[in-house]
Design a protein around this motif. Structure first.
Motif, PDB file in Angstrom:
ATOM      1  N   GLY A 450       0.785  -1.224   0.000  1.00  0.00           N
ATOM      2  CA  GLY A 450       0.000   0.000   0.000  1.00  0.00           C
ATOM      3  C   GLY A 450       0.816   1.273   0.000  1.00  0.00           C
ATOM      4  N   ARG A 451       2.140   1.158   0.128  1.00  0.00           N
ATOM      5  CA  ARG A 451       3.000   2.340   0.210  1.00  0.00           C
ATOM      6  C   ARG A 451       3.626   2.632  -1.151  1.00  0.00           C
ATOM      7  NH1 ARG A 451       6.798   2.210   5.497  1.00  0.00           N
ATOM      8  NH2 ARG A 451       6.844   4.456   5.024  1.00  0.00           N
ATOM      9  N   LEU A 452       3.600   3.895  -1.521  1.00  0.00           N
ATOM     10  CA  LEU A 452       4.197   4.321  -2.770  1.00  0.00           C
ATOM     11  C   LEU A 452       5.711   4.453  -2.616  1.00  0.00           C
ATOM     12  CD1 LEU A 452       1.742   7.192  -3.826  1.00  0.00           C
ATOM     13  CD2 LEU A 452       1.916   4.918  -4.868  1.00  0.00           C
ATOM     14  N   PRO A 453       6.441   4.282  -3.719  1.00  0.00           N
ATOM     15  CA  PRO A 453       7.855   4.646  -3.708  1.00  0.00           C
ATOM     16  C   PRO A 453       7.998   6.132  -4.030  1.00  0.00           C
ATOM     17  CG  PRO A 453       7.306   3.719  -5.830  1.00  0.00           C
ATOM     18  CD  PRO A 453       6.028   3.695  -5.005  1.00  0.00           C
ATOM     19  N   MET A 473      -0.061  12.565  -5.849  1.00  0.00           N
ATOM     20  CA  MET A 473      -0.849  11.493  -6.473  1.00  0.00           C
ATOM     21  C   MET A 473      -2.319  11.578  -6.084  1.00  0.00           C
ATOM     22  SD  MET A 473       0.767   9.618  -8.630  1.00  0.00           S
ATOM     23  CE  MET A 473      -0.083   8.028  -8.661  1.00  0.00           C
ATOM     24  N   ALA A 474      -2.622  12.071  -4.890  1.00  0.00           N
ATOM     25  CA  ALA A 474      -4.027  12.287  -4.531  1.00  0.00           C
ATOM     26  C   ALA A 474      -4.646  13.354  -5.425  1.00  0.00           C
ATOM     27  CB  ALA A 474      -4.142  12.682  -3.064  1.00  0.00           C
ATOM     28  N   ASN A 475      -3.913  14.437  -5.647  1.00  0.00           N
ATOM     29  CA  ASN A 475      -4.419  15.470  -6.556  1.00  0.00           C
ATOM     30  C   ASN A 475      -4.571  14.938  -7.972  1.00  0.00           C
ATOM     31  OD1 ASN A 475      -4.877  17.998  -5.126  1.00  0.00           O
ATOM     32  ND2 ASN A 475      -2.698  17.960  -4.631  1.00  0.00           N
ATOM     33  N   ALA A 476      -3.618  14.107  -8.407  1.00  0.00           N
ATOM     34  CA  ALA A 476      -3.730  13.505  -9.737  1.00  0.00           C
ATOM     35  C   ALA A 476      -4.960  12.616  -9.826  1.00  0.00           C
ATOM     36  CB  ALA A 476      -2.464  12.702 -10.038  1.00  0.00           C
ATOM     37  N   ALA A 477      -5.223  11.858  -8.776  1.00  0.00           N
ATOM     38  CA  ALA A 477      -6.392  10.973  -8.759  1.00  0.00           C
ATOM     39  C   ALA A 477      -7.684  11.777  -8.861  1.00  0.00           C
ATOM     40  CB  ALA A 477      -6.389  10.122  -7.494  1.00  0.00           C
ATOM     41  N   ARG A 494      -8.379   8.712  -1.363  1.00  0.00           N
ATOM     42  CA  ARG A 494      -8.577   8.431   0.069  1.00  0.00           C
ATOM     43  C   ARG A 494      -7.441   7.567   0.617  1.00  0.00           C
ATOM     44  NH1 ARG A 494     -13.384   9.383   2.690  1.00  0.00           N
ATOM     45  NH2 ARG A 494     -15.240   9.919   1.446  1.00  0.00           N
ATOM     46  N   HIS A 495      -7.055   6.562  -0.154  1.00  0.00           N
ATOM     47  CA  HIS A 495      -5.981   5.674   0.301  1.00  0.00           C
ATOM     48  C   HIS A 495      -4.672   6.445   0.459  1.00  0.00           C
ATOM     49  CE1 HIS A 495      -3.317   2.223   0.636  1.00  0.00           C
ATOM     50  NE2 HIS A 495      -2.598   2.734  -0.347  1.00  0.00           N
ATOM     51  N   PHE A 496      -4.346   7.259  -0.521  1.00  0.00           N
ATOM     52  CA  PHE A 496      -3.097   8.026  -0.446  1.00  0.00           C
ATOM     53  C   PHE A 496      -3.073   8.933   0.785  1.00  0.00           C
ATOM     54  CE2 PHE A 496      -3.061   7.832  -5.350  1.00  0.00           C
ATOM     55  CZ  PHE A 496      -2.416   6.609  -5.331  1.00  0.00           C
ATOM     56  N   MET A 497      -4.190   9.572   1.060  1.00  0.00           N
ATOM     57  CA  MET A 497      -4.218  10.468   2.223  1.00  0.00           C
ATOM     58  C   MET A 497      -4.178   9.680   3.529  1.00  0.00           C
ATOM     59  SD  MET A 497      -3.965  13.111   0.511  1.00  0.00           S
ATOM     60  CE  MET A 497      -3.969  14.396   1.746  1.00  0.00           C
ATOM     61  N   LEU A 548     -10.460  16.802  -2.059  1.00  0.00           N
ATOM     62  CA  LEU A 548     -11.104  15.536  -1.701  1.00  0.00           C
ATOM     63  C   LEU A 548     -12.361  15.793  -0.882  1.00  0.00           C
ATOM     64  CD1 LEU A 548     -10.959  12.471  -1.815  1.00  0.00           C
ATOM     65  CD2 LEU A 548      -9.497  12.515   0.231  1.00  0.00           C
ATOM     66  N   ALA A 549     -12.328  16.789  -0.006  1.00  0.00           N
ATOM     67  CA  ALA A 549     -13.520  17.139   0.765  1.00  0.00           C
ATOM     68  C   ALA A 549     -14.647  17.584  -0.164  1.00  0.00           C
ATOM     69  CB  ALA A 549     -13.189  18.240   1.766  1.00  0.00           C
TER      70      ALA A 549
END
Length: 672
Positions: A450-453, A473-477, A494-497, A548-549
């Motif tokens: 679950g962890r990004l490099p 990556m959250a913003n990209a998603a 959500r996962h990234f945050m 995201l909110a």
């Protein structure tokens, strides 16, 4: 275990470190083992930080690090550590802050001297091997630092402790909350506007950088206040930048900066982050102004990214070098006779729209550029000029190419993915959105547990990620969600945050650290508040939480975004210009904008109108006509999906229901 007395960079993934793997210097990569070696030998550390596309890094390497004599001095007196600043921005930012605290302007290569406990005590940037350019020679410095270490160690340790404490307070401390006021960003933007070059755009003087966070602040100020002067400053800067030599008129894409005040003579390295941020700014500018110059440059720059910067799997490489065949800019520059040889009788037409310049400060071949008038005329005749540029591009392709730093940086890719998704919406280009999706999926596919490099090159991946990686990556998603309306992208965000909170959150709920909590080789954990060429990690976190909110209607996320923004504003108020990204992001929490459209997927009316009006403050959601969906407007009100309509909300206030696309477009384009 003692490290062997030899260069240890051969197994490193970083192309920059690989460039130094054959040096006679006994380089170590930054690691717990290298730091332990310094402590065991009771020897100071010589830290050298650079990146693969850095021209002066190459110069210092050739002059000093490839010299057996100089390497012998380094190996005898120091533990020598080499760092790729793009792989380890947490290390780079820490010691760059120490250098600037000493009164140095900073830059790369960064050359720092550290105690065996990794506390900085002296440093600089480029040093010639022997004294010249008004600079002390590198060998002279090595011997003087070593001599001081042995004779004045107590003084050095005392000063290093004070400097480290200062840097920790500046970059890692928690301060009281700040107040997020409506007038804060416009006031800062006005101060930036007073620094703008009225003739050539950008900040006054030289060198000239694109400086996306400053341009972003001016643009947000215009959107929020209607200040036309701030709008004009951005448009003028982009127009001159995209006509100047800093832009590659044959192959597309922007170089890192110009050495002069007219955007003419670039340092020719091309960075992924510059071009990603250019796309976003030019996309907003095109939608606002309708200028064909911005449309053409967007298309050219995306073609450059897709043709030259993509690696196997779809993600994007970090940079292209400035040098080829040992000469800066050789790949990109032209003698007039070379153009004539390629274009023949068509060269006269080409030079009607393009010019060559060789100012006294430039030692290479002439640089291709356009006057502003030429740029506008070339856009009008773009179809006629396209085959000529293609012939030049084909001829240029036969030259020795600059080196490609093919490592995939997660945070930089997030910027590029978001830009491609946004431009794909505006221009109705599904291929661009698909390219963004491919890059996104490649990076997600490299995650472990679950962890990004932070960085990957081939099968090698560098863990753990930085806070900027998860935020970007959250913003990209979220941008991909807006482009596709696929809920899976919100799940990714959500996962990234969640991972960001797990590994990077501080104990008091006031924000995040740049490095993960299980990073073993970070002397000081810093916040990541300071903008560099890209917005700071903290600003990207606030932006991701705010967006995201809005996308989810989750009030807990909204409250968290506000709290983190307040603490960040409190820290940033101590150094607003170095942290303008935080103030930009705070605007998204102060007045979040949300557009909910009920539309017919088979024949949409509102979606095309929204796509033509990109706005960095807004998140767009599309509800299929007649379907029950779990989406709420501010205040928890559920929108009706019985007939096509749109709901445009700012903060907790929504406009009356919008029933037609023309009214929506007018509402989206309305300015105070």
């Amino acid at each position: 275990m003692a490290l062997p007395p030899r260069n240890l960079l051969a197994d490193e993934a970083s192309p920059y470190l690989q460039q130094h793997a054959a040096n006679p210097v006994h380089w170590r990569p930054w690691s717990p083992a290298a730091l332990q070696e310094a402590r065991e030998l009771d020897r100071p550390i010589l830290l050298s930080v650079g990146y693969a596309a850095c021209h002066w890094c190459h110069v210092m390497a050739h002059e000093s690090f490839e010299s057996p004599d100089i390497a012998g001095v380094m190996n005898r007196l120091f533990v020598n550590i080499k760092v790729d600043r793009e792989e380890r921005p947490d290390i780079d930012q820490l010691y760059m802050a120490a250098l600037t605290a000493m009164g140095d302007q900073g830059g790369w290569p960064l050359t720092m001297f550290l105690t065996p406990d990794a506390q900085p005590f002296w440093g600089g940037t480029y040093f010639p091997p022997r004294a010249r350019f008004g600079r002390h020679g590198f060998v002279e410095i090595l011997e003087a630092v070593s001599n001081a270490w042995h004779k004045k160690r107590a003084d050095i340790l005392r000063g290093a402790g004070t400097l480290t404490a200062h840097v920790q307070d500046k970059l890692g401390a928690t301060h009281d909350k700040g107040t997020i006021r409506p007038e804060t960003l416009p006031d800062i933007a006005e101060n930036i506007h007073n620094m703008i070059d009225r003739d050539a755009g950008g900040l006054k003087g030289a060198p000239k950088f694109p400086n996306a966070p400053f341009m972003h602040a001016l643009w947000l100020s215009y959107l929020n206040t209607g200040n036309a002067a701030h709008r004009s400053a951005v448009l003028t800067s982009l127009e001159h930048m995209l006509a100047g030599g800093i832009y590659d008129h044959v192959g597309g894409g922007l170089a890192r900066y110009s050495t002069d005040a007219q955007w003419l003579v670039p340092h020719f390295e091309k960075m992924l982050y510059d071009n990603a941020q250019l796309l976003r700014l030019a996309n907003w500018a095109y939608a606002e102004s309708g200028s064909e110059l911005f449309r053409v440059r967007i298309e050219e720059t995306i073609a450059f990214l897709l043709d030259e910067m993509r690696v196997e799997g779809g993600a994007f490489a970090s940079s292209l070098d400035a040098d080829s065949e040992g000469q800066e800019g050789l790949f990109y520059t032209w003698e007039e006779s070379e153009v004539e040889e390629v274009l023949g009788s068509d060269s006269s037409l080409f030079f009607k729209y393009f010019s060559l310049a060789k100012p006294p400060s430039w030692e290479g071949k002439p640089i291709l550029f356009q006057t502003p008038d030429q740029a506008m005329q070339a856009v009008v005749n773009a179809v006629e000029l396209k085959p000529l540029k293609q012939r030049l591009l084909s001829a240029r392709g036969k030259r020795v190419r600059p080196g490609l730093d093919a490592k995939v940086l997660t945070d930089w890719n997030g910027l590029a993915i978001g830009a491609l998704a946004e431009c794909g919406r505006t221009f109705g280009q599904p291929d661009w959105i698909e390219a963004a999706r491919m890059a996104f999926e490649q990076i997600v596919g490299t995650a472990r547990g679950g962890r990004l490099p932070h960085s990957t090159l081939g099968k090698k991946a560098q863990f753990p990620a930085l806070s900027s990686d998860y935020a970007s990556m959250a913003n990209a998603a979220i941008s991909l969600f807006e482009a596709t309306q696929e809920p899976a992208f919100i799940n990714h965000a959500r996962h990234f945050m969640g991972e960001l909170d797990r590994w990077h959150a501080d104990d008091g709920g006031s924000g995040h650290y740049l490095s993960a909590s299980d990073s073993e080789d970070v002397p000081v954990r810093i916040r990541g508040d300071v903008d560099e060429a890209i917005p700071s990690a903290t600003s990207q976190i606030i932006e991701a939480l705010a967006r995201l909110a809005s996308a989810t209607g989750d009030t807990d996320i909204q409250e968290k975004a506000w709290t983190i923004a307040e603490y960040a504003a409190g820290r940033a108020s101590r150094q607003s210009y170095g942290q303008i990204g935080i103030f930009n992001a705070c605007e998204l929490t102060r007045e979040p904008r949300k557009l909910v459209m009920v539309d017919d997927p088979a024949s949409p009316k509102f979606v095309p109108a929204a796509n033509q009006c990109p706005d960095p403050r807004r998140v767009d959601l599309v509800l299929p006509l007649g379907r029950d969906v779990e989406v709420s407007l501010p205040g928890g009100v559920a929108p009706s999906t019985e007939k096509p309509c749109a709901y445009l909300c700012t903060g907790i206030v929504c406009l009356p229901v919008i029933a037609d696309a023309d009214t929506l477009e007018k509402a989206l384009k309305a300015r105070p």
